[in-house]
Design a protein around this motif. Structure first.
Motif, PDB file in Angstrom:
ATOM      1  N   ARG A   1       0.994  -1.408  -0.205  1.00  0.00           N
ATOM      2  CA  ARG A   1      -0.037   0.005   0.025  1.00  0.00           C
ATOM      3  C   ARG A   1       0.631   1.074   0.294  1.00  0.00           C
ATOM      4  N   THR A   2       0.586   1.958  -1.190  1.00  0.00           N
ATOM      5  CA  THR A   2       1.515   3.238  -0.892  1.00  0.00           C
ATOM      6  C   THR A   2       0.725   4.262   0.073  1.00  0.00           C
ATOM      7  N   GLN A   3       1.657   4.860   0.829  1.00  0.00           N
ATOM      8  CA  GLN A   3       1.060   5.612   2.303  1.00  0.00           C
ATOM      9  C   GLN A   3       1.360   6.641   2.214  1.00  0.00           C
ATOM     10  N   GLU A   4       0.868   7.831   1.944  1.00  0.00           N
ATOM     11  CA  GLU A   4       0.983   9.517   1.843  1.00  0.00           C
ATOM     12  C   GLU A   4       1.452   9.496   3.048  1.00  0.00           C
ATOM     13  N   MET A   5       2.852  11.440   3.468  1.00  0.00           N
ATOM     14  CA  MET A   5       3.125  11.592   4.235  1.00  0.00           C
ATOM     15  C   MET A   5       2.605  11.730   5.693  1.00  0.00           C
ATOM     16  N   ASP A   6       1.262  12.195   5.453  1.00  0.00           N
ATOM     17  CA  ASP A   6       0.509  12.542   6.679  1.00  0.00           C
ATOM     18  C   ASP A   6       0.514  11.254   7.727  1.00  0.00           C
ATOM     19  N   LYS A   7      -0.159  10.026   7.069  1.00  0.00           N
ATOM     20  CA  LYS A   7      -0.104   8.663   7.735  1.00  0.00           C
ATOM     21  C   LYS A   7       1.167   8.040   8.484  1.00  0.00           C
ATOM     22  N   GLN A   8       2.273   8.624   7.359  1.00  0.00           N
ATOM     23  CA  GLN A   8       3.354   8.125   8.060  1.00  0.00           C
ATOM     24  C   GLN A   8       3.856   8.805   9.280  1.00  0.00           C
ATOM     25  N   LEU A   9       3.124   9.822   9.658  1.00  0.00           N
ATOM     26  CA  LEU A   9       3.578  10.853  10.489  1.00  0.00           C
ATOM     27  C   LEU A   9       3.138  10.422  11.888  1.00  0.00           C
ATOM     28  N   GLN A  10       1.569  10.082  11.083  1.00  0.00           N
ATOM     29  CA  GLN A  10       1.265   9.606  12.244  1.00  0.00           C
ATOM     30  C   GLN A  10       1.919   8.474  13.533  1.00  0.00           C
ATOM     31  N   ARG A  11       1.843   7.394  12.060  1.00  0.00           N
ATOM     32  CA  ARG A  11       2.604   6.301  13.349  1.00  0.00           C
ATOM     33  C   ARG A  11       4.160   6.733  13.851  1.00  0.00           C
ATOM     34  N   ILE A  12       4.274   7.800  13.192  1.00  0.00           N
ATOM     35  CA  ILE A  12       6.147   7.632  13.630  1.00  0.00           C
ATOM     36  C   ILE A  12       5.614   8.918  15.118  1.00  0.00           C
ATOM     37  N   ILE A  13       4.770   9.334  15.110  1.00  0.00           N
ATOM     38  CA  ILE A  13       4.575  10.206  15.722  1.00  0.00           C
ATOM     39  C   ILE A  13       3.861   9.040  17.389  1.00  0.00           C
ATOM     40  N   ARG A  14       3.296   7.765  16.637  1.00  0.00           N
ATOM     41  CA  ARG A  14       2.596   7.376  17.936  1.00  0.00           C
ATOM     42  C   ARG A  14       4.583   6.867  18.200  1.00  0.00           C
ATOM     43  N   ASN A  15       4.660   6.641  17.217  1.00  0.00           N
ATOM     44  CA  ASN A  15       5.892   5.359  18.226  1.00  0.00           C
ATOM     45  C   ASN A  15       6.874   6.130  19.111  1.00  0.00           C
ATOM     46  N   LEU A  16       7.138   7.855  18.834  1.00  0.00           N
ATOM     47  CA  LEU A  16       8.342   8.336  18.931  1.00  0.00           C
ATOM     48  C   LEU A  16       7.613   8.917  20.096  1.00  0.00           C
ATOM     49  N   ARG A  17       6.192   9.394  20.808  1.00  0.00           N
ATOM     50  CA  ARG A  17       6.088   9.468  22.657  1.00  0.00           C
ATOM     51  C   ARG A  17       5.734   8.430  22.505  1.00  0.00           C
ATOM     52  N   GLY A  18       5.845   7.045  22.222  1.00  0.00           N
ATOM     53  CA  GLY A  18       5.787   6.423  23.106  1.00  0.00           C
ATOM     54  C   GLY A  18       7.660   5.810  24.198  1.00  0.00           C
ATOM     55  N   CYS A  19       8.711   6.481  23.410  1.00  0.00           N
ATOM     56  CA  CYS A  19       9.423   6.451  23.694  1.00  0.00           C
ATOM     57  C   CYS A  19       9.901   6.731  24.906  1.00  0.00           C
ATOM     58  N   ARG A  20      10.753   6.188  26.359  1.00  0.00           N
ATOM     59  CA  ARG A  20      10.492   6.417  27.630  1.00  0.00           C
ATOM     60  C   ARG A  20      11.113   7.540  27.959  1.00  0.00           C
ATOM     61  N   THR A  21      12.206   7.280  27.417  1.00  0.00           N
ATOM     62  CA  THR A  21      12.830   9.271  28.182  1.00  0.00           C
ATOM     63  C   THR A  21      13.679   9.629  26.428  1.00  0.00           C
ATOM     64  N   PRO A  22      14.682  10.718  27.070  1.00  0.00           N
ATOM     65  CA  PRO A  22      14.361  11.710  26.260  1.00  0.00           C
ATOM     66  C   PRO A  22      15.645  11.874  24.983  1.00  0.00           C
ATOM     67  N   LEU A  23      16.298  10.587  25.735  1.00  0.00           N
ATOM     68  CA  LEU A  23      17.912   9.713  24.849  1.00  0.00           C
ATOM     69  C   LEU A  23      16.901   8.339  24.482  1.00  0.00           C
ATOM     70  N   GLU A  24      16.041   8.269  24.789  1.00  0.00           N
ATOM     71  CA  GLU A  24      15.645   7.332  23.564  1.00  0.00           C
ATOM     72  C   GLU A  24      14.765   7.685  22.558  1.00  0.00           C
ATOM     73  N   LYS A  25      13.986   8.999  22.914  1.00  0.00           N
ATOM     74  CA  LYS A  25      13.550   9.439  21.564  1.00  0.00           C
ATOM     75  C   LYS A  25      14.741  10.122  20.821  1.00  0.00           C
ATOM     76  N   PHE A  26      16.091  10.598  21.576  1.00  0.00           N
ATOM     77  CA  PHE A  26      16.883  11.197  20.268  1.00  0.00           C
ATOM     78  C   PHE A  26      17.209   9.833  19.481  1.00  0.00           C
ATOM     79  N   VAL A  27      17.321   8.702  20.439  1.00  0.00           N
ATOM     80  CA  VAL A  27      17.955   7.374  19.200  1.00  0.00           C
ATOM     81  C   VAL A  27      17.118   7.532  18.321  1.00  0.00           C
ATOM     82  N   PHE A  28      15.339   7.476  18.261  1.00  0.00           N
ATOM     83  CA  PHE A  28      14.569   7.335  17.321  1.00  0.00           C
ATOM     84  C   PHE A  28      15.221   8.230  16.311  1.00  0.00           C
ATOM     85  N   MET A  29      14.823   9.745  17.037  1.00  0.00           N
ATOM     86  CA  MET A  29      15.099  10.643  15.708  1.00  0.00           C
ATOM     87  C   MET A  29      15.985  10.246  14.962  1.00  0.00           C
ATOM     88  N   THR A  30      17.139  10.240  15.513  1.00  0.00           N
ATOM     89  CA  THR A  30      18.172   9.721  14.696  1.00  0.00           C
ATOM     90  C   THR A  30      18.247   8.376  13.596  1.00  0.00           C
TER      91      THR A  30
END
Ligand SMILES: O=C([O-])CC(=O)C(=O)O
Ligand SMILES: [Mg+2]
Length: 618
Positions: A84-113
């Motif tokens: 399935r081709t997924q537009e950017m807005d859907k990708q962003l939804q998934r990413i944001i959810r996963n990012l906010r699920g990280c427990r610590t700022p450093l985990e978020k940093f690793v996720f962003m990298t």
């Protein structure tokens, strides 16, 4: 001229190709794109010679699950990504959810990298749309922790390292960088990373984080940035003894060896990228100053901690004048205490002195210096020859040899006050209107000092500017508590607004991030050959004038990080103006198009654009 018809032709060719009207992309349009790489952005296409997995694994090309069916066909990746081709807005939804699920700022940093390493377009979209939240992860304060842990969290190569065993090789090495066009380079030797001291090669996260803000906040293209570490060793024993440390395992080069190392690097860079802007970052005092003075008239460069920090701190002080009902050119009436005499402290104070002189209300530069009381780790830079009996508390004698102070720091020496007088006694004696913290020393704004300050003035201006949060000279809560809620407050790292006796007190962030992305954008657009003091002074005034009357009344000194793109546009326009005025700009002004429009047009905005496959013979 060439530009417009060429642009139209490429547009039309893209339309025909993307809509499926033709099977092959126009050869003529391809030749134009190959000859004029700049057109690729304006015509909203990306071209590549890559195929298959190489496309998916290139973070500058990858769209993850967003490749269209016809692109999958053309690029040979059909079947290599979920159907399935997924537009950017859907990708962003998934990413944001996963990012906010990280427990610590450093985990978020690793996720962003990890995201940046997979898909830069998505990374920058996410960052721009959530700048306030995410700049705290990829930049100050979390980037500080990421530097301290760099060797434990390291995953993938990014940026370039030039180390002590590369001497003699640098001119050749710069050609290993895969991009021919580089607009901005951020370089550090890791010797004074934020307020965290010597972190050696671990400092790499700083140039990476700064450059992410150049792209997100200043619209510089992700292919045109280059993060660099000059690994001249480290004096950090812990790192030297850590088997996982990734930098050179020897103590820092110094003296001639150090300066000739940096010189080789500057020449190597100039050789391949003569037009690139070089930002020196987190070099310790006095190397920071010496390098700046050596190169600022020869190369397009500046020192962020000295000059940008100075511009934003000055902007804060000027805006605070307005917030206190004074005129912006009444700076000479202030009594300013600066705790910190390193590159940032001296840089900020020199900026203030320059501004007082420029405003013309002081008779001499010496008079401007007399309005600033500077302290280093031992206390006030005062007169060592005044008797010591009656000064009260002092730093332990013998800790410092005042001979280490140089000419720049000695300008602030107060002959009528004892050397090393402690902060509280300085405050009691002079009743400052403004207190600046650039010390990297957590908690040095003591309760006694801030309370004493609040006794002397109606609206104490309290700016603990050291980064990251744990290095802050005091917290926002403390500042409001100790001043009965009267402080005008700004910190280098973000703090939340404070509730004081049921009312909200505003916290401002004074960080050089408000200045450097706009500066870089202005330099890039005007193709300026040098960075000048006037550019920083005008940057400060521009930022100081951005808040509305209402905002100022409520203690808001200027727009927050979420408005960084807007701030950058204003700063860039001013920098361009100065560049043309000073005869340093090489880009031709376009008839009938305002500078602001040119700037706006040139800013990269992360969106997926059609990917055109070209064969390698173009
Ligand atoms: O990186 C920051 O947040 C600001 C800065 O340059 C420093 O503190 O050295
Ligand atoms: Mg810095």
């Amino acid at each position: 001229m060439l530009r417009n018809p060429a642009l139209k032709a490429v547009h039309a060719a893209t339309q025909r190709y993307v809509s499926g009207q033709v099977r092959n992309y126009s050869r003529r349009a391809l030749t134009t794109l190959a000859n004029f790489p700049d057109l690729r952005m304006e015509t909203m296409v990306q071209t590549t010679t890559k195929h298959g997995m190489d496309v998916i694994h290139d973070p500058l090309l990858s769209k993850g699950t967003a490749f269209s069916l016809s692109e999958r066909e053309r690029l040979g990746i059909r079947g290599l990504v979920p159907p399935r081709t997924q537009e950017m807005d859907k990708q962003l939804q998934r990413i944001i959810r996963n990012l906010r699920g990280c427990r610590t700022p450093l985990e978020k940093f690793v996720f962003m990298t990890a995201l940046q390493d997979r898909n830069e377009t998505l990374y920058y979209r996410l960052l721009i749309d959530n700048l306030e939240e995410l700049s705290q992860i990829i930049y100050t304060p979390t980037v500080g922790e990421a530097c301290q842990r760099f060797h434990s969290i390291y995953r993938r190569a990014r940026g370039m390292y030039f180390s002590s065993h590369d001497r003699g090789q640098m001119a050749a090495m710069v050609h290993n960088w895969p991009h021919d066009q580089v607009d901005v380079i951020v370089v550090t030797d890791g010797s004074r990373v934020l307020g965290l001291g010597d972190l050696g090669a671990n400092g790499m996260q700083i140039p990476i984080g700064k450059l992410s803000l150049y792209v997100a906040g200043g619209g510089i293209r992700p292919t045109s940035i280059l993060p660099v570490v000059l690994d001249v060793g480290t004096n950090n024993e812990e790192l030297l003894n850590d088997p996982l440390y990734l930098g050179m395992g020897h103590r820092r080069l110094d003296g001639d060896e150090y300066y000739s190392f940096v010189d080789e690097w500057v020449h190597a860079i100039q050789n391949r990228y003569p037009d690139a802007l070089i930002q020196f970052e987190d070099f310790k005092y006095p190397h920071a100053y010496n390098l700046l003075h050596k190169y600022q008239d020869k190369v397009c460069c500046f020192n962020d901690d000295i000059q940008s920090t100075s511009a934003v701190a000055l902007a804060g002080v000027l805006a605070s004048l307005k917030a206190r009902g004074k005129a912006i050119d009444d700076l000479n009436e202030e009594r300013i205490v600066c705790v910190g005499a390193g590159s940032a402290g001296v840089g900020v104070c020199e900026g203030i002195v320059d501004c007082m002189v420029e405003q013309g209300k002081v008779k001499s530069r010496a008079e401007a210096y007399s309005r600033i009381w500077m302290l280093d780790q031992h206390g006030l830079i005062g007169n060592p020859h005044l008797g010591s009996e009656e000064t009260g508390k002092r730093a332990p004698i013998g800790l410092a040899d005042r001979a280490e102070l140089d000419e720049r720091q000695l300008q602030y020496l107060k002959k009528d006050m004892h050397d090393r007088t402690n902060l509280e006694d300085v405050v009691k004696a002079i009743k400052p209107t403004v207190i600046l913290g650039l010390s990297g020393a957590p908690g040095v704004f003591t309760e006694g000092a801030i309370r004493a300050m609040a006794e002397g003035v109606e609206k104490p201006v309290v700016f603990p500017l050291s980064n990251p949060t744990r290095s802050s000279e005091c917290s926002a809560e403390q500042a409001f508590e100790w001043t009965d809620g009267r402080a005008i407050f700004a910190s280098g790292s973000p703090f939340k607004d404070v509730e004081y006796k049921g009312e909200i007190r505003k916290v401002n962030q004074i960080n050089n991030a408000m200045s450097f992305p706009g500066l870089g954008l202005g330099i890039t657009v005007s193709r300026a050959t040098r960075v000048t003091g006037k550019m920083f002074m005008e940057t400060a005034i521009t930022i100081a004038n951005m808040a509305s009357e209402d905002q100022l009344k409520n203690g808001v000194l200027f727009p927050g990080v979420s408005s960084l793109r807007e701030v950058s546009k204003e700063v860039a326009a001013k920098v361009c103006e100065v560049a043309y005025e000073q005869g340093l700009a090489r880009a031709q002004l376009r008839q009938g198009v305002s500078l602001k429009d040119v700037i706006e047009e040139s800013m990269w905005d992360p969106e997926y654009v059609p990917t055109i496959r070209i064969d390698g013979h173009m």
